[in-house]
Design a protein around this motif. Structure first.
Motif, short mmCIF file in Angstrom:
data_model
loop_
_atom_site.label_atom_id
_atom_site.label_comp_id
_atom_site.label_asym_id
_atom_site.label_seq_id
_atom_site.Cartn_x
_atom_site.Cartn_y
_atom_site.Cartn_z
N LYS A 109 -34.28 -96.92 -8.16
CA LYS A 109 -32.99 -96.85 -7.50
C LYS A 109 -32.23 -95.64 -8.03
O LYS A 109 -31.94 -95.54 -9.22
CB LYS A 109 -32.20 -98.13 -7.75
CG LYS A 109 -30.90 -98.22 -6.96
CD LYS A 109 -30.23 -99.57 -7.21
CE LYS A 109 -28.93 -99.70 -6.45
NZ LYS A 109 -28.28 -101.00 -6.71
N THR A 110 -31.90 -94.70 -7.16
CA THR A 110 -31.30 -93.45 -7.60
C THR A 110 -29.87 -93.25 -7.13
O THR A 110 -29.19 -92.33 -7.60
CB THR A 110 -32.13 -92.25 -7.12
OG1 THR A 110 -32.12 -92.21 -5.69
CG2 THR A 110 -33.55 -92.35 -7.63
N GLY A 111 -29.40 -94.05 -6.21
CA GLY A 111 -28.04 -93.86 -5.71
C GLY A 111 -27.49 -95.12 -5.09
O GLY A 111 -28.25 -95.98 -4.62
N SER A 149 -33.47 -87.70 -6.61
CA SER A 149 -33.53 -88.28 -7.96
C SER A 149 -32.13 -88.48 -8.53
O SER A 149 -31.90 -89.40 -9.32
CB SER A 149 -34.34 -87.36 -8.89
OG SER A 149 -35.70 -87.32 -8.49
N SER A 150 -31.19 -87.64 -8.16
CA SER A 150 -29.80 -87.79 -8.60
C SER A 150 -28.89 -87.35 -7.47
O SER A 150 -29.29 -86.58 -6.59
CB SER A 150 -29.53 -86.96 -9.86
OG SER A 150 -29.76 -85.58 -9.61
N TRP A 151 -27.66 -87.84 -7.51
CA TRP A 151 -26.72 -87.60 -6.41
C TRP A 151 -25.38 -87.14 -6.95
O TRP A 151 -24.94 -87.56 -8.02
CB TRP A 151 -26.53 -88.88 -5.58
CG TRP A 151 -27.76 -89.24 -4.83
CD1 TRP A 151 -28.82 -89.98 -5.28
CD2 TRP A 151 -28.10 -88.83 -3.52
NE1 TRP A 151 -29.79 -90.07 -4.33
CE2 TRP A 151 -29.38 -89.37 -3.23
CE3 TRP A 151 -27.46 -88.08 -2.55
CZ2 TRP A 151 -30.01 -89.18 -2.02
CZ3 TRP A 151 -28.09 -87.88 -1.34
CH2 TRP A 151 -29.35 -88.42 -1.07
N ARG A 152 -24.73 -86.28 -6.18
CA ARG A 152 -23.39 -85.82 -6.50
C ARG A 152 -22.50 -86.00 -5.29
O ARG A 152 -22.97 -86.09 -4.15
CB ARG A 152 -23.40 -84.35 -6.92
CG ARG A 152 -24.18 -84.07 -8.20
CD ARG A 152 -24.12 -82.61 -8.56
NE ARG A 152 -22.74 -82.19 -8.80
CZ ARG A 152 -22.38 -80.92 -9.03
NH1 ARG A 152 -23.31 -79.97 -9.02
NH2 ARG A 152 -21.13 -80.61 -9.26
N VAL A 153 -21.21 -86.08 -5.55
CA VAL A 153 -20.24 -86.17 -4.48
C VAL A 153 -19.18 -85.11 -4.73
O VAL A 153 -18.78 -84.87 -5.87
CB VAL A 153 -19.62 -87.58 -4.39
CG1 VAL A 153 -18.94 -87.96 -5.69
CG2 VAL A 153 -18.63 -87.67 -3.23
N ASP A 154 -18.76 -84.46 -3.68
CA ASP A 154 -17.78 -83.40 -3.82
C ASP A 154 -16.86 -83.39 -2.61
O ASP A 154 -17.21 -83.88 -1.54
CB ASP A 154 -18.47 -82.04 -3.95
CG ASP A 154 -17.68 -81.07 -4.80
OD1 ASP A 154 -16.44 -81.20 -4.84
OD2 ASP A 154 -18.28 -80.19 -5.43
N SER A 155 -15.69 -82.82 -2.81
CA SER A 155 -14.72 -82.69 -1.73
C SER A 155 -14.59 -81.22 -1.38
O SER A 155 -14.10 -80.44 -2.19
CB SER A 155 -13.35 -83.25 -2.15
OG SER A 155 -12.40 -83.04 -1.13
#
Length: 280
Positions: A109-111, A149-155
């Protein structure tokens, strides 16, 4: 290309215009399917693997409820991503992201996105190498640059009151997202610092001249390449008109049309916009 329906999936070969039916014998229904060479992974009421191009299937254990998986995506050779949606009373909905590198034997589970992110499994756009992008109905962009594999969030630097309804890769660095009021935002994704350099929103406006016209009219959109133009009458019937494309401009021959009001549907590389024209 695959389409699913019932207990079967269908492989479409667009080059040869042929269809091949794949029957998943272990599934009551098929929600999504991915394939590479002779291997196929399908999900529905269960998770199933075939290693002989769909002739026989094996049910696999999974750390998620297979019936909650709405989409499988093959992000790269060997890497498959499952998008699982779930809902718990009093908690709300979640979108969970799982990855496997061995065709479903082991999952990580990656996100996880809660319902506030307003992201649908079909909002995700995959671009090799390793880039996955999504924009829910908020002003936030979610992305991965390592195949999930990894997640980011940005505005992005846009007005936070605008909702985003979809995201698309133009290339491995440039993204395009659609927002309220037909706005289209385009900018760069810096893999270390996030989304940057988003241009100010531009509303695509078609300039039609002359209008009214008698023989031909010119439709132009500054900064947008026009790919095709369709003409419809007041009863929404498509008219047969000769169209000459010239980058940001298209010349439409309306000389053979009866006098009246018509709608031009202008297709560009960044979306679709309409305009009215009068033939007299």
């Amino acid at each position: 290309m695959f389409l699913t329906g019932g207990e079967a999936a269908y492989r479409f070969d667009l080059l040869s215009n042929s269809t091949f039916k794949i029957v998943c014998s272990e599934l009551a229904y098929v929600t999504s399917l991915v394939a590479s060479s002779d291997k196929m992974l399908a999900v529905g009421n269960s998770l199933c693997l075939s290693i002989d191009a769909g002739t026989s299937w094996t049910v696999l254990p999974a750390p998620f409820a297979a019936s909650n998986v709405r989409r499988l995506v093959q992000a790269s050779e060997g890497r498959i991503i499952a998008f699982e949606t779930s809902f718990q009373t009093g908690v709300g909905g979640e979108l969970n992201i799982w990855t496997t590198d061995d065709w479903g034997s082991q999952w990580t589970k990656t996100g996880q996105f809660n319902s506030d992110a307003k992201i649908d499994p079909f909002d995700f756009d995959v671009k090799s190498p390793g880039c996955i992008l999504a924009a829910g109905q908020t002003a936030m962009v979610h992305y991965s640059t390592d195949n999930g594999s990894s997640w980011r969030v940005d505005s992005p630097p846009i007005d936070r009151i605008w909702n985003l309804y979809g995201a698309q890769w133009i290339d491995t660095e440039t993204i395009r997202v659609c927002g309220d009021n037909e706005y289209i935002f385009r900018g760069k994704l810096d893999k270390s610092s996030g989304v940057s350099g988003i241009k100010e929103p531009i509303v695509m406006k078609v300039v039609v001249y002359p209008n009214p016209g008698s023989v031909s009219v010119s439709a132009s959109i500054d900064g947008r390449t026009i790919t095709s133009v369709d003409v419809y009458d007041a009863l929404l019937r498509q008219m047969n008109c000769v169209v000459a494309l010239q980058q940001e401009r298209a010349v439409v021959n309306i000389g053979a049309l009866p006098n009246g009001h018509y709608t031009l549907i202008v297709h560009t590389t960044d979306g679709i916009v309409s305009a009215s024209v009068v033939k007299q």
